[in-house]
Design a protein around this motif. Structure first.
Motif, PDB file in Angstrom:
ATOM      1  N   GLU A   7       0.826  -1.209   0.000  1.00  0.00           N
ATOM      2  CA  GLU A   7       0.000   0.000   0.000  1.00  0.00           C
ATOM      3  C   GLU A   7       0.859   1.258   0.000  1.00  0.00           C
ATOM      4  OE1 GLU A   7      -3.827  -1.943   2.398  1.00  0.00           O
ATOM      5  OE2 GLU A   7      -2.419  -0.617   3.440  1.00  0.00           O
ATOM      6  N   VAL A   8       1.925   1.260   0.784  1.00  0.00           N
ATOM      7  CA  VAL A   8       2.816   2.425   0.817  1.00  0.00           C
ATOM      8  C   VAL A   8       3.465   2.625  -0.552  1.00  0.00           C
ATOM      9  CG1 VAL A   8       4.885   3.427   1.869  1.00  0.00           C
ATOM     10  CG2 VAL A   8       3.240   2.186   3.288  1.00  0.00           C
ATOM     11  N   GLU A  59       1.019   4.318  -2.785  1.00  0.00           N
ATOM     12  CA  GLU A  59       0.906   5.741  -2.467  1.00  0.00           C
ATOM     13  C   GLU A  59       2.103   6.519  -3.002  1.00  0.00           C
ATOM     14  OE1 GLU A  59       0.551   5.457   1.738  1.00  0.00           O
ATOM     15  OE2 GLU A  59      -1.463   4.577   1.660  1.00  0.00           O
ATOM     16  N   THR A  60       3.279   5.924  -2.934  1.00  0.00           N
ATOM     17  CA  THR A  60       4.475   6.571  -3.475  1.00  0.00           C
ATOM     18  C   THR A  60       4.344   6.744  -4.981  1.00  0.00           C
ATOM     19  OG1 THR A  60       5.876   5.645  -1.732  1.00  0.00           O
ATOM     20  CG2 THR A  60       6.980   6.389  -3.732  1.00  0.00           C
ATOM     21  N   ALA A  79       1.635   6.956  -6.685  1.00  0.00           N
ATOM     22  CA  ALA A  79       0.599   7.948  -6.980  1.00  0.00           C
ATOM     23  C   ALA A  79       1.192   9.350  -7.033  1.00  0.00           C
ATOM     24  CB  ALA A  79      -0.510   7.874  -5.937  1.00  0.00           C
ATOM     25  N   GLU A 102      -1.447   5.909 -11.278  1.00  0.00           N
ATOM     26  CA  GLU A 102      -2.646   5.492 -10.555  1.00  0.00           C
ATOM     27  C   GLU A 102      -2.643   3.973 -10.447  1.00  0.00           C
ATOM     28  OE1 GLU A 102      -7.535   5.349 -11.005  1.00  0.00           O
ATOM     29  OE2 GLU A 102      -6.290   6.148 -12.629  1.00  0.00           O
ATOM     30  N   ARG A 150       3.782   6.625   6.541  1.00  0.00           N
ATOM     31  CA  ARG A 150       3.199   6.618   5.208  1.00  0.00           C
ATOM     32  C   ARG A 150       3.229   7.985   4.549  1.00  0.00           C
ATOM     33  NH1 ARG A 150      -1.184   1.812   5.233  1.00  0.00           N
ATOM     34  NH2 ARG A 150      -1.523   2.562   3.122  1.00  0.00           N
ATOM     35  N   GLY A 194       6.291   8.032   2.722  1.00  0.00           N
ATOM     36  CA  GLY A 194       6.570   6.881   1.871  1.00  0.00           C
ATOM     37  C   GLY A 194       7.611   5.945   2.443  1.00  0.00           C
TER      38      GLY A 194
END
Length: 464
Positions: free
Chosen positions: A185-186, A189-190, A192, A197, A337, A340
């Motif tokens: 998940e991290v 996010e990084t 993104a 996406e 988070r 990152g």
């Protein structure tokens, strides 16, 4: 002895160079299916990102073969192994007799059987990379199918070229083989924040001219679709010859198949139930097979895997058993988070058996050494995750590193070997690379090698 090598990729080309270094007399022929000289497949993501030119990933210059009396045939895939006459037959009619045969056929991209998949481009070879780059020049959006290591690297590379990218992954989080849920998940996010996406838990149902249709009917728009759905060992040649094949071509500790005249190495080989998909094990196997073929005594006992993600602005290293929980091991983790950052240690019986380091970290060298050597873990767990907070000097300081410490994982190069190369006259990273092959795999050790060279020069008062 007539040695024939089938496959001239990273494993086959390394075997040929290892054999020739050990014995200049063996008659060597290498048959490659690709039309170009061997190249470093690990660095294709750098080519895709625009950080490296295609010609910079070449492993052996074509002139090397003539200089070292090796017959190399490019664009000549082998179609048949005749074990009775010890001959291989190529698609263009060439017949090559052998006394020893080495299969280094590698692996091939998995192409999902969905409608329109022929519109997509796999990300596997240098030719694929060139097709993707050409298509990217005329595309507005990209979709990458597959969120494993290659998929993440492809998505980041295309985003770095200014294309909006959507990354589709069937599993619940990215790189599920190497990462736990939170690390995946991290990582998402990084990505993104870098223009990618991420959509996890989704299945591609069809590739259309306007993008990818998901199961359920949703359309993900993109006029460039890249496939990174995994790879499978190329074993058909071995199976047709009657060799034992499970997931890969089954080999023993000498890398021999059940036919003692035939060896298999690299991504097509299965040793002790494991097929390795990384460069370091392939090169370790090439060294063992070369030693055995030239009359030496060396055994392959398996490899300890360290995965490094090669994507600009994304620092990630994962090793060993990262999925173990507190029920089965001591787990030490830190997560931030917003920045990152995710760090995790998995310790069992006082040894480091797994680790994840996501985000910039100065702990990678120390933890890689601990994992690779299987040494006892110091009591200061926080000091391992955050070396700068520890009162004790870190283990990967050049001063304290033992000569046996491995600096280049891909090529199994130690600090002692780098020191010896420096003492023989190498005064910069290219010189060390030429003498030891350090930095010529994934390249992630380049800074460490440069640091060692600088330290050695400083210690001896020699200009770097």
């Amino acid at each position: 002895m007539r040695l024939v090598v089938v496959g001239n990729g990273m494993a086959g080309s390394r075997l040929v160079s290892e054999v020739r270094a050990r014995d200049p007399r063996i008659d060597v022929t290498v048959l490659g299916a690709e039309t170009c000289p061997p190249y470093n497949r690990v660095l294709l993501s750098n080519v895709l990102a625009g950080n490296t030119r295609p010609e910079q990933v070449r492993l052996l210059d074509p002139s090397w073969y003539g200089t070292h009396r090796v017959r190399a045939v490019f664009g000549s895939p082998v179609e048949l192994i005749d074990r009775d006459t010890r001959t291989v037959l190529t698609a263009d009619g060439r017949r090559e007799p052998y006394d020893v045969l080495v299969l280094a056929t590698g692996s091939e991209a998995v192409v999902p059987p969905i409608p329109g998949v022929e519109r997509a481009i796999p990300f596997r070879t240098l030719g694929d990379c060139r097709r993707i780059l050409a298509a990217a020049e005329r595309s507005r959006r990209a979709v990458v199918i597959g969120g494993g290591l290659l998929g993440v690297e492809a998505a980041r590379g295309l985003a770095g070229r200014g294309l909006p990218v959507t990354l589709l992954h069937l599993a619940g989080h990215l790189m599920e083989r190497q990462l736990d849920v939170e690390a995946g998940e991290v990582l998402g996010e990084t990505l993104a924040g870098l223009g990618v996406e991420t959509r996890t838990g989704v299945a591609a149902e069809a590739v259309l001219e306007e993008g990818v249709r998901l199961a359920g009917g949703e359309l993900v728009e993109g006029d460039l679709v890249v496939l990174a759905c995994g790879v499978r060992p190329v074993t058909g040649l071995a199976a047709d010859a009657g060799l034992e094949v499970r997931r890969g071509v089954v080999v023993d500790d000498e890398l021999r198949t059940d036919d003692p005249a035939i060896f298999a190495i690299g991504e097509c080989a299965e040793h002790d139930g494991t097929v390795y998909g990384l460069v370091a094990p392939a090169w370790e196997q090439a060294a063992v097979a070369a030693a055995v073929i030239t009359g030496g005594k060396l055994l392959y006992r398996g490899s300890r895997l360290v995965t490094r993600l090669k994507a600009t602005s994304v620092e990630l290293a994962a090793m060993g058993e990262t999925q173990l929980t507190e029920e089965h091991a001591e787990v030490v983790r830190f997560s931030h988070r917003a920045r990152g950052t995710y760090r995790k240690l998995v310790i069992r019986d006082g040894r480091l058996v797994g680790a994840i380091l996501l985000g910039e970290s100065d702990a990678v060298g120390t933890l890689t050494q601990l994992f690779d050597r299987g040494g006892p873990v110091p009591g200061d767990r926080a000091g391992l995750l955050f070396p700068g907070l520890s009162a004790a000097p870190v283990a990967d300081s050049p001063t304290l590193m033992p000569d046996a410490a491995k600096v280049c994982q891909c090529n199994n190069v130690t600090k002692g070997e780098i020191r010896a190369c420096w003492e023989a006259g190498a005064r910069d990273v290219p010189g060390i690379a030429a003498g030891t092959r350090a930095t010529t795999g994934c390249g992630s050790c380049r800074d460490a090698v440069a640091g060692l060279v600088g330290w050695l020069c400083e210690q001896e008062g020699v200009p770097a």
